[in-house]
Scaffold this motif. Sequence first.
Motif, PDB file in Angstrom:
ATOM      1  N   ALA A  85      -7.453   4.154 -10.586  1.00  0.00           N
ATOM      2  CA  ALA A  85      -8.623   3.310 -10.357  1.00  0.00           C
ATOM      3  C   ALA A  85      -8.254   1.931  -9.835  1.00  0.00           C
ATOM      4  O   ALA A  85      -8.810   1.464  -8.835  1.00  0.00           O
ATOM      5  N   PHE A  86      -7.304   1.267 -10.505  1.00  0.00           N
ATOM      6  CA  PHE A  86      -7.030  -0.131 -10.185  1.00  0.00           C
ATOM      7  C   PHE A  86      -5.997  -0.306  -9.072  1.00  0.00           C
ATOM      8  O   PHE A  86      -6.199  -1.097  -8.146  1.00  0.00           O
ATOM      9  N   ILE A  87      -4.888   0.426  -9.158  1.00  0.00           N
ATOM     10  CA  ILE A  87      -3.805   0.231  -8.183  1.00  0.00           C
ATOM     11  C   ILE A  87      -4.074   1.029  -6.903  1.00  0.00           C
ATOM     12  O   ILE A  87      -4.126   0.472  -5.797  1.00  0.00           O
ATOM     13  N   ALA A  88      -4.243   2.338  -7.043  1.00  0.00           N
ATOM     14  CA  ALA A  88      -4.403   3.179  -5.858  1.00  0.00           C
ATOM     15  C   ALA A  88      -5.735   2.935  -5.147  1.00  0.00           C
ATOM     16  O   ALA A  88      -5.794   2.958  -3.914  1.00  0.00           O
TER      17      ALA A  88
ATOM     18  N   SER B  60       1.040   4.899   7.104  1.00  0.00           N
ATOM     19  CA  SER B  60       0.862   5.812   5.970  1.00  0.00           C
ATOM     20  C   SER B  60       1.931   6.894   5.960  1.00  0.00           C
ATOM     21  O   SER B  60       2.152   7.537   4.929  1.00  0.00           O
ATOM     22  N   LEU B  61       2.604   7.107   7.101  1.00  0.00           N
ATOM     23  CA  LEU B  61       3.658   8.110   7.133  1.00  0.00           C
ATOM     24  C   LEU B  61       4.889   7.667   6.347  1.00  0.00           C
ATOM     25  O   LEU B  61       5.798   8.461   6.114  1.00  0.00           O
ATOM     26  N   LEU B  62       4.927   6.397   5.950  1.00  0.00           N
ATOM     27  CA  LEU B  62       5.996   5.949   5.061  1.00  0.00           C
ATOM     28  C   LEU B  62       5.738   6.362   3.612  1.00  0.00           C
ATOM     29  O   LEU B  62       6.661   6.371   2.797  1.00  0.00           O
ATOM     30  N   VAL B  63       4.492   6.678   3.310  1.00  0.00           N
ATOM     31  CA  VAL B  63       4.142   7.056   1.940  1.00  0.00           C
ATOM     32  C   VAL B  63       4.969   8.248   1.445  1.00  0.00           C
ATOM     33  O   VAL B  63       5.417   8.258   0.290  1.00  0.00           O
ATOM     34  N   PRO B  64       5.212   9.284   2.270  1.00  0.00           N
ATOM     35  CA  PRO B  64       6.000  10.417   1.771  1.00  0.00           C
ATOM     36  C   PRO B  64       7.413  10.062   1.333  1.00  0.00           C
ATOM     37  O   PRO B  64       7.983  10.756   0.488  1.00  0.00           O
TER      38      PRO B  64
ATOM     39  N   LEU C 135      -6.586  -3.435   0.629  1.00  0.00           N
ATOM     40  CA  LEU C 135      -5.594  -3.892   1.599  1.00  0.00           C
ATOM     41  C   LEU C 135      -5.605  -3.009   2.852  1.00  0.00           C
ATOM     42  O   LEU C 135      -5.513  -3.514   3.981  1.00  0.00           O
ATOM     43  N   TRP C 136      -5.709  -1.696   2.652  1.00  0.00           N
ATOM     44  CA  TRP C 136      -5.709  -0.775   3.784  1.00  0.00           C
ATOM     45  C   TRP C 136      -6.921  -1.024   4.688  1.00  0.00           C
ATOM     46  O   TRP C 136      -6.794  -1.086   5.921  1.00  0.00           O
TER      47      TRP C 136
ATOM     48  N   VAL D  56       0.835  -1.201   0.000  1.00  0.00           N
ATOM     49  CA  VAL D  56       0.000   0.000   0.000  1.00  0.00           C
ATOM     50  C   VAL D  56       0.871   1.253   0.000  1.00  0.00           C
ATOM     51  O   VAL D  56       0.609   2.213  -0.737  1.00  0.00           O
ATOM     52  N   VAL D  57       1.921   1.238   0.807  1.00  0.00           N
ATOM     53  CA  VAL D  57       2.838   2.374   0.879  1.00  0.00           C
ATOM     54  C   VAL D  57       3.433   2.686  -0.492  1.00  0.00           C
ATOM     55  O   VAL D  57       3.473   3.849  -0.924  1.00  0.00           O
ATOM     56  N   LEU D  58       3.876   1.662  -1.194  1.00  0.00           N
ATOM     57  CA  LEU D  58       4.473   1.852  -2.515  1.00  0.00           C
ATOM     58  C   LEU D  58       3.438   2.366  -3.513  1.00  0.00           C
ATOM     59  O   LEU D  58       3.697   3.319  -4.263  1.00  0.00           O
ATOM     60  N   ALA D  59       2.267   1.742  -3.522  1.00  0.00           N
ATOM     61  CA  ALA D  59       1.220   2.141  -4.471  1.00  0.00           C
ATOM     62  C   ALA D  59       0.787   3.577  -4.239  1.00  0.00           C
ATOM     63  O   ALA D  59       0.622   4.354  -5.188  1.00  0.00           O
TER      64      ALA D  59
END
Length: 294
Positions: free
Chosen positions: A215-218, A242-246, A225-226, A12-15
């Motif tokens: 649409a599909f990935i995010a 989610s703070l890893l997302v940045p 998954l989230w 999820v973080v990567l996407a």
Amino acid sequence: MAPKDLLQALIVVLAWGVNFVVIKVGLHGVPPMLLGALRFLLAAFPAIFFVRRPQVPWRWLVAYGITISFGQFALLFTAMYVGMPAGLASLVLQAQAFFTLGLAVLCLGERFRAQNIYGLLIAAAGLAVIGMHGGSAMTPLGFVLTLCASLSWATGNVITKKIGNVDLVGLVVWASLIPPIPFALLSYWFEGPQQIANSLSHISATSIFAIAYLAFIATLVGYSLWGRLMTRYPASQVAPFSLLVPIIGLASAALLLDEQLAEAQIAGAALVMTGLVVNVFGAKIKQRLLPASR
């Protein structure tokens, strides 16, 4: 957290990290409200013909769709359209972790732990530094709209917890029926039929890729998954991931969009990441340090 669930959190973080670059690219050819409508139309159709509707009252589907889908992305897309850089958007949006924890205490009866408070204070200081040193690349309106988007996301997180254990793919797919309606109305009102027709008639391959990714990935992969993690673990344990997302967002924006941060912004980002470490691993760090100090 089980290793399999940890892997899902990292997916999820990567996407979602790359998601911000994709949004910026998509906004080059499609205005924000139209982009939102197309994103969720593609997320809903044709999937609803193959995915069973979850056993959830329609009021919860509407609440999920309005908060975590429409509210969050109407605000975020507009923020990025009016001057919020992709990398900084990925960082500021993570204020949702603070809002989620606060709403979980108020609405779900969850409790703060000491490391949650310390971690969030450190990360909040980092976001404050970012807000005060936005520079010419970040508009104040973009910053405020992104914070509002994070509040909408946090509200959706609490709604996910309220819904409980359901088929989360079905929840995401069927809730995606809700956002296209308000998105389309706002697009017609603010962007106008002429801009809509021009965007659709001259849509590029890059814009089509952006819409498909969103649409599909995010949306379908990321939020399924989230939502699964949010129903299996306390919000205080899941939301800080989610703070890893940045990290992904800032790196991909620098690499693909040539976005650069000022020194103060780098310091603010470092504080946010430090806050995450304290929030997630504070108890373990304390346990290891205490024996060493005796």
